[in-house]
Design an enzyme around this catalytic site. Structure first.
Site, PDB file in Angstrom:
ATOM      1  N   ASP A  63       0.850  -1.106   0.038  1.00 30.57           N
ATOM      2  CA  ASP A  63       0.132   0.053   0.138  1.00 30.57           C
ATOM      3  C   ASP A  63       0.774   1.236   0.030  1.00 30.57           C
ATOM      4  O   ASP A  63       0.435   2.257   0.858  1.00 30.57           O
ATOM      5  CB  ASP A  63      -0.908  -0.051   1.261  1.00 30.57           C
ATOM      6  CG  ASP A  63      -1.849   1.101   1.166  1.00 30.57           C
ATOM      7  OD1 ASP A  63      -2.315   1.517   0.080  1.00 30.57           O
ATOM      8  OD2 ASP A  63      -2.425   1.676   2.124  1.00 30.57           O
ATOM      9  N   GLU A  89       1.293  -3.087  -5.200  1.00 29.17           N
ATOM     10  CA  GLU A  89       0.793  -1.735  -4.865  1.00 29.17           C
ATOM     11  C   GLU A  89       1.907  -0.999  -4.427  1.00 29.17           C
ATOM     12  O   GLU A  89       1.668  -0.225  -3.362  1.00 29.17           O
ATOM     13  CB  GLU A  89      -0.534  -1.807  -4.108  1.00 29.17           C
ATOM     14  CG  GLU A  89      -1.410  -0.300  -4.096  1.00 29.17           C
ATOM     15  CD  GLU A  89      -2.722  -0.450  -3.726  1.00 29.17           C
ATOM     16  OE1 GLU A  89      -3.419   0.480  -3.695  1.00 29.17           O
ATOM     17  OE2 GLU A  89      -3.106  -1.547  -2.839  1.00 29.17           O
ATOM     18  N   TYR A 164      -0.544  -7.552  -8.924  1.00 28.94           N
ATOM     19  CA  TYR A 164      -1.313  -6.925  -8.343  1.00 28.94           C
ATOM     20  C   TYR A 164      -2.857  -6.649  -9.234  1.00 28.94           C
ATOM     21  O   TYR A 164      -2.748  -6.097 -10.203  1.00 28.94           O
ATOM     22  CB  TYR A 164      -0.948  -5.564  -8.077  1.00 28.94           C
ATOM     23  CG  TYR A 164      -2.028  -4.447  -7.362  1.00 28.94           C
ATOM     24  CD1 TYR A 164      -2.781  -5.018  -6.392  1.00 28.94           C
ATOM     25  CD2 TYR A 164      -2.168  -3.377  -7.940  1.00 28.94           C
ATOM     26  CE1 TYR A 164      -3.801  -4.258  -5.781  1.00 28.94           C
ATOM     27  CE2 TYR A 164      -2.959  -2.430  -7.241  1.00 28.94           C
ATOM     28  CZ  TYR A 164      -3.838  -2.811  -6.424  1.00 28.94           C
ATOM     29  OH  TYR A 164      -4.759  -2.085  -5.536  1.00 28.94           O
ATOM     30  N   ASP A 203      -1.568 -10.000  -4.494  1.00 30.06           N
ATOM     31  CA  ASP A 203      -2.989  -9.587  -4.179  1.00 30.06           C
ATOM     32  C   ASP A 203      -3.955  -9.821  -5.185  1.00 30.06           C
ATOM     33  O   ASP A 203      -3.934  -9.060  -6.492  1.00 30.06           O
ATOM     34  CB  ASP A 203      -2.883  -8.004  -3.769  1.00 30.06           C
ATOM     35  CG  ASP A 203      -4.329  -7.679  -3.474  1.00 30.06           C
ATOM     36  OD1 ASP A 203      -5.340  -8.249  -3.537  1.00 30.06           O
ATOM     37  OD2 ASP A 203      -4.450  -6.309  -3.466  1.00 30.06           O
ATOM     38  N   ASN A 205      -7.102  -9.645  -5.159  1.00 31.58           N
ATOM     39  CA  ASN A 205      -8.272  -8.826  -4.967  1.00 31.58           C
ATOM     40  C   ASN A 205      -9.706  -9.629  -5.198  1.00 31.58           C
ATOM     41  O   ASN A 205     -10.832  -9.441  -5.894  1.00 31.58           O
ATOM     42  CB  ASN A 205      -8.334  -7.716  -6.232  1.00 31.58           C
ATOM     43  CG  ASN A 205      -7.674  -6.457  -5.549  1.00 31.58           C
ATOM     44  OD1 ASN A 205      -8.419  -6.227  -4.250  1.00 31.58           O
ATOM     45  ND2 ASN A 205      -6.998  -5.771  -6.284  1.00 31.58           N
ATOM     46  N   ASP A 275      -4.936 -12.183  -0.767  1.00 32.02           N
ATOM     47  CA  ASP A 275      -3.548 -12.412  -1.160  1.00 32.02           C
ATOM     48  C   ASP A 275      -3.387 -13.802  -0.997  1.00 32.02           C
ATOM     49  O   ASP A 275      -3.532 -14.834  -0.081  1.00 32.02           O
ATOM     50  CB  ASP A 275      -2.475 -11.680  -0.182  1.00 32.02           C
ATOM     51  CG  ASP A 275      -2.855 -10.214  -0.122  1.00 32.02           C
ATOM     52  OD1 ASP A 275      -2.036  -9.649  -1.062  1.00 32.02           O
ATOM     53  OD2 ASP A 275      -3.652  -9.854   0.696  1.00 32.02           O
ATOM     54  N   ASP A 300      -2.269  -2.126   4.923  1.00 37.19           N
ATOM     55  CA  ASP A 300      -3.660  -2.495   5.241  1.00 37.19           C
ATOM     56  C   ASP A 300      -3.683  -4.004   4.826  1.00 37.19           C
ATOM     57  O   ASP A 300      -4.581  -4.568   5.131  1.00 37.19           O
ATOM     58  CB  ASP A 300      -4.597  -1.681   4.626  1.00 37.19           C
ATOM     59  CG  ASP A 300      -4.453  -1.347   3.213  1.00 37.19           C
ATOM     60  OD1 ASP A 300      -3.460  -1.994   2.728  1.00 37.19           O
ATOM     61  OD2 ASP A 300      -5.344  -0.842   2.547  1.00 37.19           O
ATOM     62  N   HIS A 301      -2.567  -4.645   4.335  1.00 39.75           N
ATOM     63  CA  HIS A 301      -2.395  -5.960   4.019  1.00 39.75           C
ATOM     64  C   HIS A 301      -1.441  -6.561   4.878  1.00 39.75           C
ATOM     65  O   HIS A 301      -0.303  -5.716   5.410  1.00 39.75           O
ATOM     66  CB  HIS A 301      -2.034  -6.372   2.710  1.00 39.75           C
ATOM     67  CG  HIS A 301      -3.220  -6.000   1.660  1.00 39.75           C
ATOM     68  ND1 HIS A 301      -3.787  -7.220   1.036  1.00 39.75           N
ATOM     69  CD2 HIS A 301      -3.542  -4.814   1.168  1.00 39.75           C
ATOM     70  CE1 HIS A 301      -4.554  -6.386  -0.091  1.00 39.75           C
ATOM     71  NE2 HIS A 301      -4.611  -5.038   0.109  1.00 39.75           N
TER      72      HIS A 301
END
Length: 310
Positions: A63, A89, A164, A203, A205, A275, A300-301
């Site tokens: 992030d 990211e 990502y 990630d 998503n 993830d 935040d991950h």
């Protein structure tokens, strides 16, 4: 996974009893339910077929690389000491990379991909202790590759792909694009898999099943848990790839890798498992462990780590 996801709430706090004084003596206010946290078990270093792990790979959506470095993310990396570190990211062009990471002697072979058009958007990285045979960027389609979402490294016995995956975004405004991505990316991976087996990390998503997020009922029309995204992930698994975590821990609940910054979601463990390490089916006999390092902070991950014999 980022902004645009519907804020989730943990179990409701107990309300104060507003009844009479006599009622208060006989009825206590309901205590808030304690959150159920995930405890990462000890690492397994031997595969089902008896081989010792000889490759350790860590993946982390940071992030924003520069902010993550300032939050001492590299201290955790040095302690974890993977053979390969994959980041997503990064939100950072190569010319703006922090010296703290570009000068890391532990990883002499570093590879970066960033968005061509948008500064501070998307981006992935791969840092290796040993030099890959070959490194490529993207999947060969300009509409996807301009966003800097994929790096592929070829090693003697396997490919390593970090990605990502595009977020379908608030209001699902990119869901159609995401469906195109899923199809094209699956074709790219299947073509690689015909040459040699692969490990995919990053990630992705999507929370695949209801067990993979805290609040499935409230998110069925939100990015990351739509029918279309979940079906796309299922089609990827159906193409000969396996979710390493669910191979080892099929019934493990409350195991998440992303928590929105809102509403103390991480403290309440109101999260999503976005993830993954996916493996070609031929690599499964060498799978030792698939870890969720939920206590590691800085994004935040949280990071995830794979132990494998290859």
């Amino acid at each position: 996974m980022k902004r645009g996801k519907k804020a989730e709430e943990a179990a409701a706090d107990g309300e104060n009893d507003t009844g009479s004084a006599s009622a208060k003596k006989t009825k206590k206010a309901k205590e808030p339910e304690a959150p159920i946290m995930y405890e990462d078990p000890p690492d397994k270093m031997t595969s089902k077929d008896g081989r010792d792990a000889n490759m350790k790979i860590t993946s982390w959506n940071v992030d924003g690389l520069r902010a993550w470095v300032k939050k001492n993310g590299l201290d955790w990396v040095r302690e974890e000491a993977p053979d390969v570190l994959c980041l997503q990211e990064t939100k950072c062009s190569e010319k703006a990379l922090p010296a703290e990471i570009t000068s890391m002697p532990e990883y002499p072979h570093k590879y970066w991909a960033a968005s061509d058009e948008k500064q501070g958007y998307s981006g992935v990285a791969m840092l290796c202790k040993t030099e890959p045979l070959k490194v490529t960027y993207g999947i060969g389609k300009e509409e996807h590759d301009k966003e800097g979402r994929v790096i592929t490294a070829e090693f003697p016995n396997f490919y390593l792909v970090t990605t990502y995956v595009p977020n379908s975004s608030k209001g699902l405004v990119r869901l159609d694009y995401r469906k195109t991505w899923d199809e094209d990316f699956r074709a790219y991976l299947s073509e690689l898999d015909m040459q040699k087996p692969l490990v995919l990390c990053g990630d992705l998503n999507v929370a695949h099943q209801e067990i993979d997020l805290k609040n499935p009922k409230g998110n069925k029309k939100n990015a990351g848990f739509t029918v279309e995204e979940r079906e796309g992930f299922g089609q990827l698994l159906g193409s000969g790839f396996a979710d390493s975590f669910r191979e080892l821990y099929p019934e493990q609940a409350n195991a998440y890798t992303f928590w929105t910054y809102m509403m103390n979601s991480r403290g309440k463990n109101v999260g999503w498992r976005l993830d993954y390490f996916l493996l070609s089916s031929s690599l499964l006999p060498g799978l030792c462990d698939s870890k969720i390092r939920s206590k590691a902070l800085g994004s935040d991950h949280c990071p995830i780590t794979l132990h494998i014999a290859v």
